[in-house]
Motif scaffolding. Structure first.
Motif, PDB file in Angstrom:
ATOM      1  N   THR A 134      19.845  73.110  30.941  1.00 38.51           N
ATOM      2  CA  THR A 134      20.253  72.332  29.769  1.00 38.51           C
ATOM      3  C   THR A 134      20.786  73.181  28.624  1.00 38.51           C
ATOM      4  O   THR A 134      21.640  72.719  27.849  1.00 38.51           O
ATOM      5  CB  THR A 134      19.065  71.500  29.250  1.00 38.51           C
ATOM      6  OG1 THR A 134      17.973  72.380  28.942  1.00 38.51           O
ATOM      7  CG2 THR A 134      18.626  70.482  30.289  1.00 38.51           C
ATOM      8  N   HIS A 135      20.286  74.413  28.470  1.00 39.82           N
ATOM      9  CA  HIS A 135      20.702  75.241  27.336  1.00 39.82           C
ATOM     10  C   HIS A 135      21.861  76.180  27.671  1.00 39.82           C
ATOM     11  O   HIS A 135      22.276  76.973  26.819  1.00 39.82           O
ATOM     12  CB  HIS A 135      19.516  76.055  26.824  1.00 39.82           C
ATOM     13  CG  HIS A 135      18.538  75.248  26.026  1.00 39.82           C
ATOM     14  ND1 HIS A 135      17.875  74.160  26.551  1.00 39.82           N
ATOM     15  CD2 HIS A 135      18.120  75.355  24.743  1.00 39.82           C
ATOM     16  CE1 HIS A 135      17.077  73.643  25.631  1.00 39.82           C
ATOM     17  NE2 HIS A 135      17.219  74.351  24.529  1.00 39.82           N
ATOM     18  N   TYR A 136      22.404  76.067  28.880  1.00 38.80           N
ATOM     19  CA  TYR A 136      23.497  76.939  29.313  1.00 38.80           C
ATOM     20  C   TYR A 136      24.814  76.301  28.902  1.00 38.80           C
ATOM     21  O   TYR A 136      25.701  76.040  29.723  1.00 38.80           O
ATOM     22  CB  TYR A 136      23.411  77.116  30.826  1.00 38.80           C
ATOM     23  CG  TYR A 136      24.160  78.277  31.404  1.00 38.80           C
ATOM     24  CD1 TYR A 136      24.540  79.381  30.650  1.00 38.80           C
ATOM     25  CD2 TYR A 136      24.480  78.272  32.760  1.00 38.80           C
ATOM     26  CE1 TYR A 136      25.219  80.452  31.219  1.00 38.80           C
ATOM     27  CE2 TYR A 136      25.156  79.336  33.345  1.00 38.80           C
ATOM     28  CZ  TYR A 136      25.520  80.411  32.558  1.00 38.80           C
ATOM     29  OH  TYR A 136      26.201  81.469  33.135  1.00 38.80           O
ATOM     30  N   ASP A 159      15.242  72.730  32.550  1.00 40.29           N
ATOM     31  CA  ASP A 159      15.093  73.612  31.382  1.00 40.29           C
ATOM     32  C   ASP A 159      13.951  74.581  31.676  1.00 40.29           C
ATOM     33  O   ASP A 159      12.776  74.225  31.587  1.00 40.29           O
ATOM     34  CB  ASP A 159      14.788  72.797  30.125  1.00 40.29           C
ATOM     35  CG  ASP A 159      14.675  73.682  28.880  1.00 40.29           C
ATOM     36  OD1 ASP A 159      14.949  74.902  28.986  1.00 40.29           O
ATOM     37  OD2 ASP A 159      14.318  73.154  27.810  1.00 40.29           O
ATOM     38  N   HIS A 160      14.326  75.810  32.035  1.00 38.03           N
ATOM     39  CA  HIS A 160      13.323  76.803  32.396  1.00 38.03           C
ATOM     40  C   HIS A 160      13.068  77.826  31.299  1.00 38.03           C
ATOM     41  O   HIS A 160      12.466  78.871  31.547  1.00 38.03           O
ATOM     42  CB  HIS A 160      13.743  77.516  33.692  1.00 38.03           C
ATOM     43  CG  HIS A 160      13.565  76.671  34.906  1.00 38.03           C
ATOM     44  ND1 HIS A 160      14.621  76.166  35.629  1.00 38.03           N
ATOM     45  CD2 HIS A 160      12.444  76.218  35.526  1.00 38.03           C
ATOM     46  CE1 HIS A 160      14.159  75.449  36.637  1.00 38.03           C
ATOM     47  NE2 HIS A 160      12.852  75.454  36.601  1.00 38.03           N
ATOM     48  N   LEU A 161      13.515  77.531  30.095  1.00 39.09           N
ATOM     49  CA  LEU A 161      13.232  78.441  28.983  1.00 39.09           C
ATOM     50  C   LEU A 161      11.781  78.293  28.534  1.00 39.09           C
ATOM     51  O   LEU A 161      11.299  77.163  28.363  1.00 39.09           O
ATOM     52  CB  LEU A 161      14.159  78.147  27.802  1.00 39.09           C
ATOM     53  CG  LEU A 161      15.608  78.619  27.925  1.00 39.09           C
ATOM     54  CD1 LEU A 161      16.429  78.064  26.768  1.00 39.09           C
ATOM     55  CD2 LEU A 161      15.682  80.133  27.961  1.00 39.09           C
ATOM     56  N   PRO A 162      11.082  79.398  28.297  1.00 41.34           N
ATOM     57  CA  PRO A 162       9.702  79.337  27.784  1.00 41.34           C
ATOM     58  C   PRO A 162       9.720  79.146  26.269  1.00 41.34           C
ATOM     59  O   PRO A 162       9.481  80.076  25.489  1.00 41.34           O
ATOM     60  CB  PRO A 162       9.133  80.703  28.188  1.00 41.34           C
ATOM     61  CG  PRO A 162      10.321  81.613  28.202  1.00 41.34           C
ATOM     62  CD  PRO A 162      11.495  80.772  28.634  1.00 41.34           C
ATOM     63  N   HIS A 163      10.003  77.940  25.816  1.00 40.64           N
ATOM     64  CA  HIS A 163      10.277  77.687  24.404  1.00 40.64           C
ATOM     65  C   HIS A 163       9.117  78.058  23.480  1.00 40.64           C
ATOM     66  O   HIS A 163       9.345  78.557  22.369  1.00 40.64           O
ATOM     67  CB  HIS A 163      10.655  76.222  24.208  1.00 40.64           C
ATOM     68  CG  HIS A 163      11.975  75.867  24.789  1.00 40.64           C
ATOM     69  ND1 HIS A 163      13.171  76.266  24.242  1.00 40.64           N
ATOM     70  CD2 HIS A 163      12.309  75.151  25.906  1.00 40.64           C
ATOM     71  CE1 HIS A 163      14.176  75.811  24.964  1.00 40.64           C
ATOM     72  NE2 HIS A 163      13.685  75.132  25.986  1.00 40.64           N
ATOM     73  N   ALA A 167       9.802  80.613  20.494  1.00 40.81           N
ATOM     74  CA  ALA A 167       9.698  80.148  19.110  1.00 40.81           C
ATOM     75  C   ALA A 167       8.862  81.104  18.263  1.00 40.81           C
ATOM     76  O   ALA A 167       9.051  81.204  17.043  1.00 40.81           O
ATOM     77  CB  ALA A 167       9.093  78.746  19.078  1.00 40.81           C
ATOM     78  N   GLU A 168       7.947  81.814  18.906  1.00 40.49           N
ATOM     79  CA  GLU A 168       7.108  82.791  18.219  1.00 40.49           C
ATOM     80  C   GLU A 168       7.683  84.202  18.286  1.00 40.49           C
ATOM     81  O   GLU A 168       7.083  85.153  17.784  1.00 40.49           O
ATOM     82  CB  GLU A 168       5.705  82.789  18.842  1.00 40.49           C
ATOM     83  CG  GLU A 168       4.992  81.450  18.736  1.00 40.49           C
ATOM     84  CD  GLU A 168       3.721  81.404  19.569  1.00 40.49           C
ATOM     85  OE1 GLU A 168       3.442  82.398  20.270  1.00 40.49           O
ATOM     86  OE2 GLU A 168       3.007  80.391  19.499  1.00 40.49           O
ATOM     87  N   ALA A 198      17.719  79.419  20.513  1.00 39.41           N
ATOM     88  CA  ALA A 198      18.201  79.120  19.167  1.00 39.41           C
ATOM     89  C   ALA A 198      19.262  78.031  19.155  1.00 39.41           C
ATOM     90  O   ALA A 198      19.501  77.398  18.113  1.00 39.41           O
ATOM     91  CB  ALA A 198      18.753  80.395  18.523  1.00 39.41           C
ATOM     92  N   ARG A 199      19.892  77.783  20.286  1.00 35.50           N
ATOM     93  CA  ARG A 199      20.951  76.776  20.349  1.00 35.50           C
ATOM     94  C   ARG A 199      20.407  75.372  20.599  1.00 35.50           C
ATOM     95  O   ARG A 199      21.173  74.435  20.862  1.00 35.50           O
ATOM     96  CB  ARG A 199      21.961  77.148  21.431  1.00 35.50           C
ATOM     97  CG  ARG A 199      22.658  78.485  21.184  1.00 35.50           C
ATOM     98  CD  ARG A 199      23.811  78.701  22.129  1.00 35.50           C
ATOM     99  NE  ARG A 199      24.903  77.755  21.871  1.00 35.50           N
ATOM    100  CZ  ARG A 199      26.035  77.736  22.575  1.00 35.50           C
ATOM    101  NH1 ARG A 199      26.224  78.586  23.571  1.00 35.50           N
ATOM    102  NH2 ARG A 199      26.984  76.851  22.298  1.00 35.50           N
ATOM    103  N   GLY A 200      19.095  75.223  20.513  1.00 35.56           N
ATOM    104  CA  GLY A 200      18.456  73.935  20.782  1.00 35.56           C
ATOM    105  C   GLY A 200      19.105  72.735  20.122  1.00 35.56           C
ATOM    106  O   GLY A 200      19.329  71.698  20.778  1.00 35.56           O
ATOM    107  N   PRO A 201      19.450  72.802  18.810  1.00 37.51           N
ATOM    108  CA  PRO A 201      20.035  71.629  18.151  1.00 37.51           C
ATOM    109  C   PRO A 201      21.362  71.176  18.749  1.00 37.51           C
ATOM    110  O   PRO A 201      21.766  70.023  18.580  1.00 37.51           O
ATOM    111  CB  PRO A 201      20.214  72.109  16.701  1.00 37.51           C
ATOM    112  CG  PRO A 201      19.183  73.178  16.522  1.00 37.51           C
ATOM    113  CD  PRO A 201      19.120  73.875  17.853  1.00 37.51           C
ATOM    114  N   GLU A 202      22.047  72.075  19.453  1.00 35.47           N
ATOM    115  CA  GLU A 202      23.341  71.709  20.048  1.00 35.47           C
ATOM    116  C   GLU A 202      23.197  71.026  21.407  1.00 35.47           C
ATOM    117  O   GLU A 202      24.165  70.437  21.914  1.00 35.47           O
ATOM    118  CB  GLU A 202      24.196  72.965  20.248  1.00 35.47           C
ATOM    119  CG  GLU A 202      24.425  73.818  19.014  1.00 35.47           C
ATOM    120  CD  GLU A 202      25.112  75.116  19.365  1.00 35.47           C
ATOM    121  OE1 GLU A 202      26.165  75.066  20.047  1.00 35.47           O
ATOM    122  OE2 GLU A 202      24.604  76.182  18.982  1.00 35.47           O
ATOM    123  N   VAL A 203      22.004  71.119  21.981  1.00 37.41           N
ATOM    124  CA  VAL A 203      21.846  70.722  23.381  1.00 37.41           C
ATOM    125  C   VAL A 203      21.975  69.217  23.591  1.00 37.41           C
ATOM    126  O   VAL A 203      22.718  68.755  24.466  1.00 37.41           O
ATOM    127  CB  VAL A 203      20.501  71.247  23.932  1.00 37.41           C
ATOM    128  CG1 VAL A 203      20.224  70.647  25.317  1.00 37.41           C
ATOM    129  CG2 VAL A 203      20.512  72.765  23.998  1.00 37.41           C
TER     130      VAL A 203
END
Length: 380
Positions: A134-136, A159-163, A167-168, A198-203
Motif C-alpha cells: 500500500t505504501h509503495y 502493508d508490511h511496514l512495522p508502523h 513512528a518511534e 512518512a508518506r502515510g497521508p498520501e496512501v
C-alpha cells in the motif's frame, strides 16, 4: 488432448453429495454422454482443487538465495507439483513490493512472464494475483501497467511496514537480515522504511483512485491480514470484497456480516494454529467464517486441510471439500468449475478410498498427474 471416458465404480462427490453414478467426460467438460468406461472401484472422484492464493512457487524459481534463478523450468516444476497435490486451478500470488528480492517488481515480471509462457502448454490453469504494498506509491503506475499487460484479474493489498516502531524512530527486528535479503545496505533500508512510513497521508487517496480504476476493469480486489472491523469496512468501501487471512475473529465476523469472501490458510488448519500467532483457522471454520482454504505457502495443504476439518468434526465431507473447490471458484468469479456438474470443466482428482492419496488429476479433461496402478485402468 482431453479424454473422452466414463468413470465408474467410484464414489463421486457431486453437488448433492456422494453418489455412485458414473461420471462422463468429453471435450474437456463433464457430460451426460457415455464413452469408454474406466473402472475406478476402490477410489473416490472429487472436484479439482481451486487454490485462491499460493506462493509456494518461489522455492522452484529461486531455490536458494544468490543461486541461479530457474525461471521457466521452475514454473514448469510448479505446474507438476500443483497437479500432484490435486490443484487444477492455481492463483500464483506474487508481491509487487518495496521489499525487493523475490517480492520486488523485477522478480514479479519474471513470474508473470513465466506463467504466460506456460499457458496452453500445461494442463493446470495457472492464474495471477498481484499483491501490492500500500505504501509503495511510486510503483503504482508500473503495477497497473503490469496488471493490464498480463491480464491480471485479482489484486490484493498488503502493508508490511512495522508502523509502530517506525513512528518511534526505532529499527524493526530482523532489519539487517531483511536488508541483506533484498541486497540493500541496512542503514539505507531503514531510511527507506522511514520514508515509506512518512508518506502515510498520501496512501488513502492514492488507493481510492487505483481501486476505482481496477474495479472498472473487472479486477477482483482483496485485502490481506485484516485485524479490525474498521479496516475491513475501509477496504470494502474501496470495492475489495475479499478478506485474505484475517488475523482476528472480529475482522472475519465483519467480512461475513457484509457478505464479503474470507480466505483462510490451509497450513493453519493442518497445524492447528497460525504460525504468526493470529486467529486459528479451525476456530473460524467452526464459527462458519470461511469461504475458501488456500495453500498459502504449501501446496499439499488444501487437500489435507479439508480432511482435517472432517476429522475434527468441524464439517462433513462435502462441506469441507467445498472450501477447496466450489468456494474459491465462486470468489474468483469462475462459474465454470468447482463442482462436478454437466457442462462444467472436467477438473477432478482421483483418490484412493482408504488412504486418501491422490493418484490422478485431470484438468480440463487432460491428464495433469497420474501415478501407480490407476494409470493402467485409464489406458488399458
Amino acid at each position: 488432448m482431453s479424454l473422452e471416458i466414463t468413470l465408474e465404480g467410484a464414489r463421486v462427490l457431486r453437488p448433492e453429495g456422494w453418489t455412485d453414478t458414473p461420471l462422463s467426460l468429453a471435450g474437456g467438460l463433464v457430460t451426460d454422454a457415455v464413452a469408454r468406461r474406466v473402472d475406478l472401484s476402490g477410489h473416490d472422484v472429487l472436484p479439482g482443487i481451486v487454490d485462491a492464493h499460493g506462493d509456494g512457487f518461489e522455492r522452484h524459481m529461486a531455490p536458494r538465495r544468490g543461486a541461479l534463478r530457474e525461471r521457466d523450468a521452475g514454473m514448469l516444476a510448479v505446474s507438476s507439483e500443483l497437479a500432484a497435490c490435486g490443484i487444477t486451478t492455481a492463483v500464483i500470488a506474487q508481491f509487487w513490493s518495496w521489499e525487493g528480492g523475490l517480492r520486488g517488481p523485477a522478480f514479479a515480471q519474471e513470474v508473470f512472464e513465466s506463467v504466460a509462457l506456460m499457458r496452453g502448454s500445461v494442463a493446470v490453469d495457472m492464474r495471477l494475483q498481484l499483491r501490492l504494498e500500500t505504501h509503495y506509491l511510486e510503483a503504482f503506475e508500473a503495477a497497473e501497467a503490469a496488471i493490464d499487460r498480463f491480464g491480471i484479474r485479482y489484486v490484493v493489498f498488503n502493508d508490511h511496514l512495522p508502523h509502530d516502531r517506525l513512528a518511534e524512530g526505532r529499527k524493526p527486528p530482523r532489519l539487517t537480515g531483511q536488508a541483506l535479503k533484498s541486497r540493500r545496505n541496512p542503514d539505507d533500508y531503514f531510511r527507506l522504511l522511514l520514508d515509506l512510513h512518512a508518506r502515510g497521508p498520501e496512501v488513502a487517496p492514492a488507493l481510492d483512485a487505483l481501486c476505482r480504476r481496477l474495479a472498472a476493469k473487472g479486477v477482483t480486489l482483496g485485502s490481506h491480514d485484516d485485524r479490525t472491523a474498521a479496516t475491513r469496512a475501509e477496504w470494502r468501501g474501496r470495492g475489495a470484497r475479499v478478506s485474505e487471512f484475517p488475523e482476528t475473529e472480529e475482522a472475519a465476523l465483519a467480512a461475513r456480516a457484509s457478505g464479503d469472501f474470507t480466505v483462510l490458510g490451509a497450513p493453519n488448519v493442518v497445524r492447528g494454529a497460525s504460525h504468526a500467532g493470529n486467529a486459528s483457522a479451525q476456530a473460524l471454520i467452526a464459527a462458519g467464517l470461511c469461504d475458501a482454504l488456500a495453500s498459502d505457502y504449501h501446496y499439499p495443504s488444501p487437500a489435507r486441510a479439508a480432511w482435517r476439518c472432517v476429522e475434527l468434526g468441524l464439517l462433513d465431507e462435502p462441506a469441507a471439500w467445498r472450501l477447496v473447490s466450489e468456494g474459491p471458484a465462486r470468489l474468483l468469479g469462475l462459474a465454470d468449475r468447482g463442482a462436478l456438474e454437466t457442462g462444467k470443466r472436467a477438473d477432478l482428482i482421483v483418490m484412493e478410498h482408504g488412504s486418501r492419496r491422490i493418484v490422478a488429476t485431470l484438468a480440463g479433461g487432460q491428464v495433469a498427474w497420474m501415478t501407480g496402478p490407476v494409470a493402467e485402468r485409464f489406458f488399458a
